[in-house]
Design a protein around this motif. Sequence first.
Motif, PDB file in Angstrom:
ATOM      1  N   THR A 104      -1.317 -11.421  -3.075  1.00  0.00           N
ATOM      2  CA  THR A 104      -1.644 -10.186  -2.358  1.00  0.00           C
ATOM      3  C   THR A 104      -1.432  -8.954  -3.238  1.00  0.00           C
ATOM      4  OG1 THR A 104       0.624  -9.959  -1.552  1.00  0.00           O
ATOM      5  CG2 THR A 104      -0.902 -11.149  -0.121  1.00  0.00           C
ATOM      6  N   HIS A 105      -0.778  -9.117  -4.385  1.00  0.00           N
ATOM      7  CA  HIS A 105      -0.378  -7.946  -5.174  1.00  0.00           C
ATOM      8  C   HIS A 105      -1.510  -7.400  -6.037  1.00  0.00           C
ATOM      9  CE1 HIS A 105       3.611  -9.692  -4.204  1.00  0.00           C
ATOM     10  NE2 HIS A 105       3.783  -8.442  -3.865  1.00  0.00           N
ATOM     11  N   LEU A 106      -1.381  -6.113  -6.313  1.00  0.00           N
ATOM     12  CA  LEU A 106      -2.477  -5.379  -6.940  1.00  0.00           C
ATOM     13  C   LEU A 106      -2.913  -5.946  -8.300  1.00  0.00           C
ATOM     14  CD1 LEU A 106      -4.397  -2.963  -6.996  1.00  0.00           C
ATOM     15  CD2 LEU A 106      -2.561  -1.623  -8.032  1.00  0.00           C
ATOM     16  N   PHE A 154     -12.855  -7.244  -6.566  1.00  0.00           N
ATOM     17  CA  PHE A 154     -11.571  -6.612  -6.265  1.00  0.00           C
ATOM     18  C   PHE A 154     -11.786  -5.510  -5.223  1.00  0.00           C
ATOM     19  CE2 PHE A 154      -8.897  -2.879  -7.104  1.00  0.00           C
ATOM     20  CZ  PHE A 154      -7.740  -3.382  -6.532  1.00  0.00           C
ATOM     21  N   GLU A 155     -10.921  -5.488  -4.219  1.00  0.00           N
ATOM     22  CA  GLU A 155     -11.046  -4.492  -3.145  1.00  0.00           C
ATOM     23  C   GLU A 155      -9.941  -3.455  -3.228  1.00  0.00           C
ATOM     24  OE1 GLU A 155     -10.879  -7.158   0.199  1.00  0.00           O
ATOM     25  OE2 GLU A 155     -13.067  -7.359   0.264  1.00  0.00           O
ATOM     26  N   ILE A 156     -10.330  -2.183  -3.290  1.00  0.00           N
ATOM     27  CA  ILE A 156      -9.354  -1.078  -3.244  1.00  0.00           C
ATOM     28  C   ILE A 156      -9.091  -0.784  -1.770  1.00  0.00           C
ATOM     29  CG2 ILE A 156      -8.994   1.385  -3.709  1.00  0.00           C
ATOM     30  CD1 ILE A 156     -10.689   1.097  -6.218  1.00  0.00           C
ATOM     31  N   ARG A 163      -8.405   1.112   4.500  1.00  0.00           N
ATOM     32  CA  ARG A 163      -6.962   1.067   4.233  1.00  0.00           C
ATOM     33  C   ARG A 163      -6.335  -0.226   4.749  1.00  0.00           C
ATOM     34  NH1 ARG A 163      -4.237   6.915   5.710  1.00  0.00           N
ATOM     35  NH2 ARG A 163      -5.639   8.209   4.472  1.00  0.00           N
ATOM     36  N   ARG A 164      -5.278  -0.681   4.094  1.00  0.00           N
ATOM     37  CA  ARG A 164      -4.492  -1.813   4.583  1.00  0.00           C
ATOM     38  C   ARG A 164      -3.387  -1.235   5.475  1.00  0.00           C
ATOM     39  NH1 ARG A 164      -1.511  -5.526   0.104  1.00  0.00           N
ATOM     40  NH2 ARG A 164      -0.222  -3.656  -0.066  1.00  0.00           N
ATOM     41  N   ALA A 165      -3.186  -1.843   6.642  1.00  0.00           N
ATOM     42  CA  ALA A 165      -2.172  -1.310   7.570  1.00  0.00           C
ATOM     43  C   ALA A 165      -0.801  -1.304   6.909  1.00  0.00           C
ATOM     44  CB  ALA A 165      -2.135  -2.166   8.830  1.00  0.00           C
ATOM     45  N   GLY A 166      -0.067  -0.233   7.138  1.00  0.00           N
ATOM     46  CA  GLY A 166       1.329  -0.193   6.684  1.00  0.00           C
ATOM     47  C   GLY A 166       1.535   0.336   5.276  1.00  0.00           C
ATOM     48  N   ASP A 167       0.461   0.684   4.555  1.00  0.00           N
ATOM     49  CA  ASP A 167       0.620   1.206   3.193  1.00  0.00           C
ATOM     50  C   ASP A 167       0.960   2.699   3.206  1.00  0.00           C
ATOM     51  OD1 ASP A 167       0.249  -1.044   1.629  1.00  0.00           O
ATOM     52  OD2 ASP A 167      -1.914  -0.735   1.376  1.00  0.00           O
ATOM     53  N   ALA A 168       2.070   3.079   2.581  1.00  0.00           N
ATOM     54  CA  ALA A 168       2.389   4.495   2.413  1.00  0.00           C
ATOM     55  C   ALA A 168       1.518   5.050   1.293  1.00  0.00           C
ATOM     56  CB  ALA A 168       3.857   4.652   2.064  1.00  0.00           C
TER      57      ALA A 168
HETATM   58  N1  UFG Z   1      -3.915  -2.935  -3.289  1.00  0.00           N
HETATM   59  C1  UFG Z   1      -5.297  -2.879  -3.304  1.00  0.00           C
HETATM   60  N2  UFG Z   1      -5.970  -4.066  -3.382  1.00  0.00           N
HETATM   61  C2  UFG Z   1      -5.349  -5.273  -3.450  1.00  0.00           C
HETATM   62  C3  UFG Z   1      -3.936  -5.308  -3.437  1.00  0.00           C
HETATM   63  C4  UFG Z   1      -3.250  -4.120  -3.346  1.00  0.00           C
HETATM   64  O1  UFG Z   1      -5.893  -1.802  -3.247  1.00  0.00           O
HETATM   65  O2  UFG Z   1      -6.038  -6.300  -3.520  1.00  0.00           O
HETATM   66  C5  UFG Z   1      -3.166  -1.661  -3.214  1.00  0.00           C
HETATM   67  C6  UFG Z   1      -2.288  -1.554  -1.985  1.00  0.00           C
HETATM   68  O3  UFG Z   1      -3.006  -1.034  -0.892  1.00  0.00           O
HETATM   69  C7  UFG Z   1      -1.187  -0.630  -2.475  1.00  0.00           C
HETATM   70  C8  UFG Z   1      -1.053  -0.977  -3.977  1.00  0.00           C
HETATM   71  O4  UFG Z   1      -2.282  -1.608  -4.318  1.00  0.00           O
HETATM   72  O5  UFG Z   1      -1.583   0.684  -2.357  1.00  0.00           O
HETATM   73  C9  UFG Z   1       0.089  -1.904  -4.286  1.00  0.00           C
HETATM   74  O6  UFG Z   1       0.018  -3.014  -3.409  1.00  0.00           O
HETATM   75  P1  UFG Z   1       0.883  -4.344  -3.610  1.00  0.00           P
HETATM   76  O7  UFG Z   1       0.473  -5.284  -2.525  1.00  0.00           O
HETATM   77  O8  UFG Z   1       0.765  -4.816  -5.009  1.00  0.00           O
HETATM   78  O9  UFG Z   1       2.378  -3.841  -3.413  1.00  0.00           O
HETATM   79  P2  UFG Z   1       3.050  -3.051  -2.188  1.00  0.00           P
HETATM   80  O10 UFG Z   1       3.280  -1.648  -2.661  1.00  0.00           O
HETATM   81  O11 UFG Z   1       2.309  -3.221  -0.934  1.00  0.00           O
HETATM   82  O12 UFG Z   1       4.395  -3.875  -1.977  1.00  0.00           O
HETATM   83  C10 UFG Z   1       5.468  -3.877  -2.875  1.00  0.00           C
HETATM   84  C11 UFG Z   1       6.152  -5.224  -2.836  1.00  0.00           C
HETATM   85  C12 UFG Z   1       6.690  -5.511  -1.465  1.00  0.00           C
HETATM   86  C13 UFG Z   1       7.600  -4.388  -1.052  1.00  0.00           C
HETATM   87  C14 UFG Z   1       6.941  -3.052  -1.207  1.00  0.00           C
HETATM   88  C15 UFG Z   1       7.937  -1.973  -1.033  1.00  0.00           C
HETATM   89  O13 UFG Z   1       5.254  -6.234  -3.198  1.00  0.00           O
HETATM   90  O14 UFG Z   1       7.415  -6.717  -1.458  1.00  0.00           O
HETATM   91  O15 UFG Z   1       6.375  -2.907  -2.511  1.00  0.00           O
HETATM   92  O16 UFG Z   1       7.330  -0.852  -0.595  1.00  0.00           O
HETATM   93  F1  UFG Z   1       7.956  -4.528   0.247  1.00  0.00           F
END
Ligand code: UFG
Length: 324
Positions: free
Chosen positions: A186-188, A201-203, A277-282
């Motif tokens: 799931t990570h960027l 790849f989806e933003i 947007r993905r739910a819950g993203d700050a």
């Molecule tokens: N993103 C995309 N496309 C993708 C994956 C991610 O655009 O395919 C974006 C997300 O919306 C976000 C950024 O890239 O804006 C980073 O997303 P990640 O999923 O890589 O990481 P997160 O910031 O969501 O999460 C990380 C850790 C979590 C932790 C969190 C703390 O992986 O375990 O930081 O805020 F909880």
Amino acid sequence: MILVTGGAGYIGSHCVLALQEAGYEVVVFDNLSSGHSEVIGCTELFQGDLTNLPDIMAVFEGRKIDAVMHFAAKIEVGESVIAPQKYYYNNVYGTLNLLNAMKEFNVSKIVFSSTAAVYGEPEYTPINENHPKNPINPYGRTKLMIENILDDYDKAYGLRSVCFRYFNVAGADTQGRTGEWHEPETHLIPNILKAGSGKIFEIYGADYDTKDGTCIRDYINVENLAQAHLLGLEYLLNGGATDCFNLGTNEGSSVKEVFAACEKITKSEIPVKIHPRRAGDAAVLVADNSKVKSVLGWSPKKTLEDSIASAYQWEKSLQGVLIA
Ligand code: UFG
């Protein structure tokens, strides 16, 4: 000897390698539900589950454990919202069992893998350790609960802990021994690097109130992060008091900037599209890292480009493994 729970996972395995390089003897405890035994070479592995007290008791039996590094946990924010029971059971109950075993065997030092998710929606940025803690999902709540439990166990039982609140961990071992290997991913950065051959790849959102409309995160290199864990461990071994530290770089990069850096490093045009947007993203999450710098003497050394380059090498070898 240092016990590393979750040592076959992404961050745990980098810490196992760093501990061994620093001369520590290590035993890994992992249920291999998401970890991979391949990434820890011939390190002693005890396959067991923290939710089963006898499993973890058995590891302490007959071994002289000096301290614990605790990574074993469920870590997906989205999954935690739809399956909170899994998170409270594995993360909170599992940790209680680990702490029981530590208490039983008089092991009084633990380095705990926490998260920036304990802060919730940022009220200001960069975020320091005093920022209000209002996690917005069960994952973050389990980590905050454990931090609180650790505080109480210190007061009552003298268990000293260092909690590291990670921002966005990135990169892989530069010697190619381990890296990010989540299923599903799931990570960027790994998602950008996996795009191509029909995969786009989806933003997740380009309408945020940021410089280019995409979310800003603080990407910290995983090898640098592992070095911080060594410093945290040494701090405890030298009598340091219970404390919490942010692990980040103080600098933010947008999704579009990370994407552009990936295209540059891979020398390729990566297929991309804007997704809602993905739910819950700050919008912005950046660490104030001044406390870890001043107390533990740690500072980030590697750049975002270094992390992407090592992640790319790892991704290529991973695809080799998966095809083979
Ligand atoms: N993103 C995309 N496309 C993708 C994956 C991610 O655009 O395919 C974006 C997300 O919306 C976000 C950024 O890239 O804006 C980073 O997303 P990640 O999923 O890589 O990481 P997160 O910031 O969501 O999460 C990380 C850790 C979590 C932790 C969190 C703390 O992986 O375990 O930081 O805020 F909880």
